[in-house]
Structures are given as C-alpha cells and as structure tokens.
Write a protein that holds these residues in place. Structure first.
Motif, PDB file in Angstrom:
ATOM      1  N   ALA A 117      -6.628   9.247  -7.190  1.00 57.37           N
ATOM      2  CA  ALA A 117      -5.174   9.100  -7.244  1.00 57.37           C
ATOM      3  C   ALA A 117      -4.750   7.647  -7.136  1.00 57.37           C
ATOM      4  O   ALA A 117      -3.810   7.209  -7.794  1.00 57.37           O
ATOM      5  CB  ALA A 117      -4.530   9.920  -6.125  1.00 57.37           C
ATOM      6  N   ARG A 118      -5.447   6.858  -6.303  1.00 59.46           N
ATOM      7  CA  ARG A 118      -5.072   5.456  -6.129  1.00 59.46           C
ATOM      8  C   ARG A 118      -5.234   4.678  -7.428  1.00 59.46           C
ATOM      9  O   ARG A 118      -4.428   3.796  -7.735  1.00 59.46           O
ATOM     10  CB  ARG A 118      -5.922   4.834  -5.016  1.00 59.46           C
ATOM     11  CG  ARG A 118      -5.675   3.341  -4.806  1.00 59.46           C
ATOM     12  CD  ARG A 118      -4.235   3.055  -4.457  1.00 59.46           C
ATOM     13  NE  ARG A 118      -3.876   1.675  -4.755  1.00 59.46           N
ATOM     14  CZ  ARG A 118      -2.652   1.207  -4.713  1.00 59.46           C
ATOM     15  NH1 ARG A 118      -1.652   1.993  -4.415  1.00 59.46           N
ATOM     16  NH2 ARG A 118      -2.408  -0.055  -4.986  1.00 59.46           N
ATOM     17  N   ASP A 119      -6.262   4.993  -8.229  1.00 60.13           N
ATOM     18  CA  ASP A 119      -6.433   4.316  -9.512  1.00 60.13           C
ATOM     19  C   ASP A 119      -5.242   4.596 -10.422  1.00 60.13           C
ATOM     20  O   ASP A 119      -4.746   3.709 -11.117  1.00 60.13           O
ATOM     21  CB  ASP A 119      -7.726   4.787 -10.190  1.00 60.13           C
ATOM     22  CG  ASP A 119      -8.963   4.384  -9.415  1.00 60.13           C
ATOM     23  OD1 ASP A 119      -8.892   3.378  -8.696  1.00 60.13           O
ATOM     24  OD2 ASP A 119      -9.990   5.083  -9.525  1.00 60.13           O
ATOM     25  N   ARG A 120      -4.795   5.846 -10.431  1.00 59.36           N
ATOM     26  CA  ARG A 120      -3.656   6.193 -11.280  1.00 59.36           C
ATOM     27  C   ARG A 120      -2.409   5.447 -10.828  1.00 59.36           C
ATOM     28  O   ARG A 120      -1.632   4.932 -11.644  1.00 59.36           O
ATOM     29  CB  ARG A 120      -3.424   7.701 -11.235  1.00 59.36           C
ATOM     30  CG  ARG A 120      -2.264   8.159 -12.133  1.00 59.36           C
ATOM     31  CD  ARG A 120      -2.089   9.675 -12.080  1.00 59.36           C
ATOM     32  NE  ARG A 120      -3.228  10.352 -12.698  1.00 59.36           N
ATOM     33  CZ  ARG A 120      -4.171  11.017 -12.020  1.00 59.36           C
ATOM     34  NH1 ARG A 120      -4.097  11.073 -10.690  1.00 59.36           N
ATOM     35  NH2 ARG A 120      -5.170  11.614 -12.635  1.00 59.36           N
ATOM     36  N   TYR A 121      -2.219   5.350  -9.509  1.00 63.96           N
ATOM     37  CA  TYR A 121      -1.040   4.659  -8.991  1.00 63.96           C
ATOM     38  C   TYR A 121      -1.112   3.165  -9.280  1.00 63.96           C
ATOM     39  O   TYR A 121      -0.109   2.533  -9.625  1.00 63.96           O
ATOM     40  CB  TYR A 121      -0.899   4.902  -7.497  1.00 63.96           C
ATOM     41  CG  TYR A 121       0.305   4.210  -6.899  1.00 63.96           C
ATOM     42  CD1 TYR A 121       1.585   4.470  -7.377  1.00 63.96           C
ATOM     43  CD2 TYR A 121       0.158   3.273  -5.882  1.00 63.96           C
ATOM     44  CE1 TYR A 121       2.685   3.831  -6.851  1.00 63.96           C
ATOM     45  CE2 TYR A 121       1.260   2.627  -5.347  1.00 63.96           C
ATOM     46  CZ  TYR A 121       2.515   2.915  -5.834  1.00 63.96           C
ATOM     47  OH  TYR A 121       3.610   2.277  -5.323  1.00 63.96           O
ATOM     48  N   ALA A 122      -2.312   2.577  -9.155  1.00 62.83           N
ATOM     49  CA  ALA A 122      -2.464   1.150  -9.459  1.00 62.83           C
ATOM     50  C   ALA A 122      -2.113   0.872 -10.914  1.00 62.83           C
ATOM     51  O   ALA A 122      -1.463  -0.130 -11.231  1.00 62.83           O
ATOM     52  CB  ALA A 122      -3.897   0.705  -9.162  1.00 62.83           C
ATOM     53  N   ASN A 123      -2.531   1.763 -11.823  1.00 58.23           N
ATOM     54  CA  ASN A 123      -2.178   1.592 -13.233  1.00 58.23           C
ATOM     55  C   ASN A 123      -0.666   1.697 -13.434  1.00 58.23           C
ATOM     56  O   ASN A 123      -0.093   1.004 -14.279  1.00 58.23           O
ATOM     57  CB  ASN A 123      -2.899   2.638 -14.081  1.00 58.23           C
ATOM     58  CG  ASN A 123      -4.375   2.294 -14.263  1.00 58.23           C
ATOM     59  OD1 ASN A 123      -4.799   1.181 -13.971  1.00 58.23           O
ATOM     60  ND2 ASN A 123      -5.150   3.251 -14.721  1.00 58.23           N
ATOM     61  N   MET A 124      -0.032   2.570 -12.677  1.00 61.03           N
ATOM     62  CA  MET A 124       1.423   2.697 -12.769  1.00 61.03           C
ATOM     63  C   MET A 124       2.105   1.413 -12.303  1.00 61.03           C
ATOM     64  O   MET A 124       3.099   0.981 -12.894  1.00 61.03           O
ATOM     65  CB  MET A 124       1.897   3.884 -11.926  1.00 61.03           C
ATOM     66  CG  MET A 124       1.507   5.242 -12.481  1.00 61.03           C
ATOM     67  SD  MET A 124       1.879   6.574 -11.318  1.00 61.03           S
ATOM     68  CE  MET A 124       3.639   6.378 -11.113  1.00 61.03           C
ATOM     69  N   GLU A 125       1.577   0.789 -11.250  1.00 60.35           N
ATOM     70  CA  GLU A 125       2.143  -0.473 -10.770  1.00 60.35           C
ATOM     71  C   GLU A 125       2.046  -1.551 -11.850  1.00 60.35           C
ATOM     72  O   GLU A 125       2.999  -2.295 -12.093  1.00 60.35           O
ATOM     73  CB  GLU A 125       1.419  -0.929  -9.506  1.00 60.35           C
ATOM     74  CG  GLU A 125       1.709  -0.108  -8.274  1.00 60.35           C
ATOM     75  CD  GLU A 125       0.919  -0.593  -7.073  1.00 60.35           C
ATOM     76  OE1 GLU A 125      -0.114  -1.273  -7.274  1.00 60.35           O
ATOM     77  OE2 GLU A 125       1.337  -0.314  -5.952  1.00 60.35           O
ATOM     78  N   LYS A 133       0.828  -1.217   0.000  1.00 66.89           N
ATOM     79  CA  LYS A 133       0.000   0.000   0.000  1.00 66.89           C
ATOM     80  C   LYS A 133       0.857   1.260   0.000  1.00 66.89           C
ATOM     81  O   LYS A 133       0.348   2.363  -0.222  1.00 66.89           O
ATOM     82  CB  LYS A 133      -0.925   0.007   1.216  1.00 66.89           C
ATOM     83  CG  LYS A 133      -0.196   0.067   2.551  1.00 66.89           C
ATOM     84  CD  LYS A 133      -1.181   0.064   3.719  1.00 66.89           C
ATOM     85  CE  LYS A 133      -0.452   0.135   5.067  1.00 66.89           C
ATOM     86  NZ  LYS A 133      -1.408   0.116   6.199  1.00 66.89           N
ATOM     87  N   TYR A 134       2.158   1.100   0.257  1.00 66.86           N
ATOM     88  CA  TYR A 134       3.039   2.258   0.318  1.00 66.86           C
ATOM     89  C   TYR A 134       3.565   2.607  -1.074  1.00 66.86           C
ATOM     90  O   TYR A 134       3.998   1.722  -1.832  1.00 66.86           O
ATOM     91  CB  TYR A 134       4.204   1.998   1.269  1.00 66.86           C
ATOM     92  CG  TYR A 134       3.750   1.762   2.693  1.00 66.86           C
ATOM     93  CD1 TYR A 134       3.279   2.816   3.475  1.00 66.86           C
ATOM     94  CD2 TYR A 134       3.770   0.481   3.240  1.00 66.86           C
ATOM     95  CE1 TYR A 134       2.835   2.594   4.774  1.00 66.86           C
ATOM     96  CE2 TYR A 134       3.339   0.254   4.545  1.00 66.86           C
ATOM     97  CZ  TYR A 134       2.866   1.324   5.305  1.00 66.86           C
ATOM     98  OH  TYR A 134       2.426   1.097   6.584  1.00 66.86           O
ATOM     99  N   VAL A 135       3.540   3.878  -1.402  1.00 64.50           N
ATOM    100  CA  VAL A 135       3.940   4.342  -2.727  1.00 64.50           C
ATOM    101  C   VAL A 135       5.401   3.969  -3.002  1.00 64.50           C
ATOM    102  O   VAL A 135       6.282   4.242  -2.189  1.00 64.50           O
ATOM    103  CB  VAL A 135       3.747   5.864  -2.843  1.00 64.50           C
ATOM    104  CG1 VAL A 135       4.295   6.368  -4.176  1.00 64.50           C
ATOM    105  CG2 VAL A 135       2.273   6.225  -2.712  1.00 64.50           C
ATOM    106  N   GLY A 136       5.623   3.341  -4.117  1.00 65.16           N
ATOM    107  CA  GLY A 136       6.967   2.988  -4.555  1.00 65.16           C
ATOM    108  C   GLY A 136       7.477   1.653  -4.060  1.00 65.16           C
ATOM    109  O   GLY A 136       8.433   1.109  -4.625  1.00 65.16           O
ATOM    110  N   GLU A 137       6.856   1.083  -3.031  1.00 64.41           N
ATOM    111  CA  GLU A 137       7.371  -0.162  -2.466  1.00 64.41           C
ATOM    112  C   GLU A 137       7.051  -1.362  -3.349  1.00 64.41           C
ATOM    113  O   GLU A 137       7.850  -2.302  -3.445  1.00 64.41           O
ATOM    114  CB  GLU A 137       6.810  -0.375  -1.059  1.00 64.41           C
ATOM    115  CG  GLU A 137       7.521  -1.495  -0.304  1.00 64.41           C
ATOM    116  CD  GLU A 137       7.203  -1.500   1.177  1.00 64.41           C
ATOM    117  OE1 GLU A 137       6.931  -2.589   1.709  1.00 64.41           O
ATOM    118  OE2 GLU A 137       7.226  -0.409   1.784  1.00 64.41           O
TER     119      GLU A 137
END
Length: 447
Positions: free
Chosen positions: A301-309, A260-264
């Motif tokens: 924002a979480r959707d965008r980050y999930a797509n980045m993952e 859940k932590y950004v970048g981890e």
C-alpha cells in the motif's frame, strides 16, 4: 486640471478613476435612500467615463502599470479594489456603504451594486472573479470570490508596483531563499548551453505575447531540467535566470513537505504552490531524480501511496504558473514520460581544459597576490575538477596563503585540491594531482 494628462506622473493620471468611483458611491447612496441623482452628477460621470476609457486603452497608463490587458469590466473591478490603497477616501466610503464593517475593500456584492450591474452582467462578474480568470490567476487580486460578502483585496506585489516600491514576496512554505546573485559572465558553459538557458528565459518573458496576444496554448511553468554532475553550475545557472528576471530564487526543501501521514504531503505541496502561483519568483527542486524517478512496481500500500504523491507533485508543477527548475545528477534515472513534459532540458557537462582554466582565473580572489607559478592553464591541466570543486580549492588555497602571510603558491593550490578530492571519502593516489603532486607538502598524502 492635470488629472489624466499624459505628461503627469502615472498615478496622478489615474485620478479620473478615483473620482468616478467616488461619484458611483454617491449615486449608490442616493439610490438606497430612494433619492434622485442630480443631472450635473450624471453628466460629470459621463465625462469621467470617456477619460477612464482612455486610461485603459492598449498601451495606456493602466496597462503599463499592471502589465495585463483586461476587459472593460475587469478594469472596473480592478480599479474598485485597488482604489482604497491609492485614494484613502474610497476606503472610508466602502466602510460606510458596507454597513461599517471596518473593511476598506469592496466585496463582490458591493461591486455589483456600485456598478449597477444587470442580472446577466452579475453572472459575468462571477466569471471574471473565478480563480481561472486573469484577475486572480495573474495575482492582481486576492480573496475568496465564492463569498459575495467577503472583501477582495489587491495583491501586495501589485500595490508596490503601482507605487514604484520594491517588493519581494515571502518564501513559500517549505522553501528557502538562495542568496546567490549572479550574471551571465559568471557562467562558464559551452555556447550552446548558454543559448538554451536564454531560450528558457523567453518562455517566461514572452508568455503574454505568445499566449494572450497570439493565442498560443497555455502550459504551466515553464519547467526546465538542469542535469549534470555536482559542481557543474546548475544552481549558479538558476541564480542567473532569477537575477536576469529580477526575481528571488527559492530552493524547495521537500524534506519539510513530505509527511508519513496520508494526505499531509499533498496538503503541504498545495500550500507551497498556492503561495508561489503567479508570483515573481523562481522555484528550484534539487535532486529531481529522487522525486521524479521511474515510478516503481506497486508491492504494498505504501508504494501505491508514494506513487500518488509523485503524481500529485507532477500535476501541481505542470499547473503552476511560474518558472520551476529541477536539478539532477542522475538524468538516466528520470522517468522519460515526465521529461517529455518539460519545456527545456539542459545538460551541464564537466568543464573541459579551457573552461577549467577560465574557472581558476575567475575563482581565485582577484586582488590576492600570486606567485608567478600559479598559472590557471597549468592548474587546469593538472586535475579535471568541476567548477564547484575549483571554487572550494581556490578559496582553501587563498586561506592557506593568508594564514602564512605569503602570496598564493602552488603548494597552497596543491593542498587545496587534495583536500577537495578527499571530501568524497575515497582514497586517491598522488598521480590524481598530476604535476601538483610534487608541490604537496610532505606526509599529507599518508595522513
């Protein structure tokens, strides 16, 4: 002298390499002290150079042991780094030449000095020690090539291969070994699917021919998608691929990698692929539909980050040099843009009547006594189970019979099948058992 003879053991044939390195170290030590090297030493070096060149020709001992075709300087670097593992006196020499640092392996700086490289050649040395070049990309050497003073080391797998010892790499972070070992005879699939699996193997076993010798485009992986209902043999097929190669199969547990932590999450994925890169192993990603499904609309924002993952994972899989097998029960949910990047997509169908009969015959314990009524064709016609379901039902029936001390009978088969059908939580009518329904012990259907 037997060193270098073609009929000598492979490692003994490499003795000229180690003697040459010993003399190069002798020359370097003299040069540092401002002393002249004797003509006899230089003459011996010239003679060893011709022997060493013979050892490195295509098809000669080095290429057979290493499995790679390298440039002359790449062979120089490889032999310098591998030498201490096979000839300990070279390790002591490196320790002395590097100021007693206690490391028996040479740094890039020492290799440059040992080989007496000119300025333009030192730049070539940097290039061949880059992560994209064969020595590091192919997992022949490990180390930080950016630090000229940090020792380079041979990959443990290479050393084991040179010494003829079996070696299995440790599981990459976030993965666990799949203990199943299976052969082609264990697969019950349509002929065209078996052929596709063998074609996927060609992407692995003939990579050097197509890419290195023929100049074919280098792509990651190869990556295959195994799609089909649960229990149709996807993991078994992955195990057959790994067993054919003689490599371990590792199942990637993305639950241990996603954070859940950004970048981890990206950092965890990087550790996984760096540990597995160019290693003799097969990676299996289960439930790929949950990982590589159509990327959703970004609403927060979480959707965008999930797509980045997901994008990061796609990039790492495509860049990874080693077979990856993705499995899914729901191919329709896969992103079409991603599936076009795969080298192979294999559909695993539910087994037909003939396949089910073959599975019943194969999965009932071979030495177990059976009643004559236990006929694979009869059980296959009664219920359309998958291979995984047949395996579980067959074993359950065997344990029931063993508990009674009797041969396996249809009542055991019927109960085993009924227990298997009940696992998904649905209520099935007795007619789902076909003719096995009449053999089900009374009262169980209502339990």
């Amino acid at each position: 002298m037997n060193a270098g003879r073609q009929d000598a053991p492979p490692l003994m044939q490499l003795n000229p390499e180690w003697e040459r390195l010993q003399l190069l170290g002798h020359c370097l030590s003299y040069n540092r002290q401002g002393l002249a090297v004797a003509d006899s030493v230089l003459g011996r070096l010239r003679g060893l150079q011709s022997q060493v060149e013979a050892l490195r020709r295509p098809g000669s001992v080095w290429e057979r042991l290493v499995g790679e075709r390298l440039s002359p300087m790449e062979w120089d670097v490889l032999s310098a780094v591998v030498g201490p593992e096979l000839e300990p006196r070279l390790g002591w020499m490196y320790i002395e030449l590097q100021g007693g640092q206690g490391q028996p392996y040479p740094s890039r700086a020492l290799i440059q000095e040992l080989l007496a490289l000119e300025p333009h050649e030192s730049e070539l040395l940097r290039r061949i020690l880059s992560p994209e070049a064969p020595l590091l990309r192919g997992r022949l050497l490990v180390g930080d090539p950016g630090d000229p003073w940090r020792p380079l080391q041979p990959d443990p797998g290479l050393v084991s291969r040179l010494e003829g010892r079996p070696w299995q790499p440790p599981p990459p972070p976030g993965a666990e070994p799949v203990p199943i070992r299976a052969g082609w005879d264990d697969l019950v699939l349509p002929p065209d699917r078996l052929r596709m699996l063998r074609e996927f193997l060609l992407w692995i076993t003939h990579r050097q021919t197509v890419v290195e010798l023929w100049g074919g485009q280098r792509v990651g992986g190869p990556v295959a998608l195994f799609a089909g209902p649960s229990g149709t043999g996807k993991t078994l097929a992955a195990s057959v691929i790994a067993s054919t190669l003689g490599w371990p199969l590792y199942r990637v547990d993305l639950g241990r990698l996603v954070s859940k932590y950004v970048g981890e999450t990206e950092a965890n994925l990087n550790r996984l692929f760096e540990a597995a890169h160019a290693r003799p192993m097969v990676l299996q990603f289960d439930e790929a539909d949950a990982l590589f499904a159509r990327r959703g609309e970004v609403k927060e924002a979480r959707d965008r980050y999930a797509n980045m993952e997901v994008s990061h994972l796609l990039t790492r899989i495509e860049a990874h040099e080693g077979p990856c097998i993705l499995t899914t029960n729901l191919r329709r949910q896969m992103d079409a843009a991603f599936t076009r990047r795969l080298q192979m997509v294999v559909e695993f169908p539910r087994p037909d009547l003939a396949s089910r009969a073959a599975l019943w015959e194969r999965l009932l314990p071979l030495r177990a006594p059976r009643e004559p009524e236990v006929a694979p064709q009869r059980m296959a016609a009664a219920v359309a189970l998958t291979g995984g379901q047949i395996r579980n039902a067959a074993l359950h029936a065997a344990y029931l019979a063993a508990g009674e001390g009797t041969p396996i009978a249809l009542r055991h088969i019927a109960l085993g099948v009924w227990r298997e059908l009940a696992k998904d939580g649905h209520e099935y009518p007795l007619r789902e058992l076909g003719e096995l329904a009449e053999h089900l012990p009374g009262g169980l259907a209502d339990a």
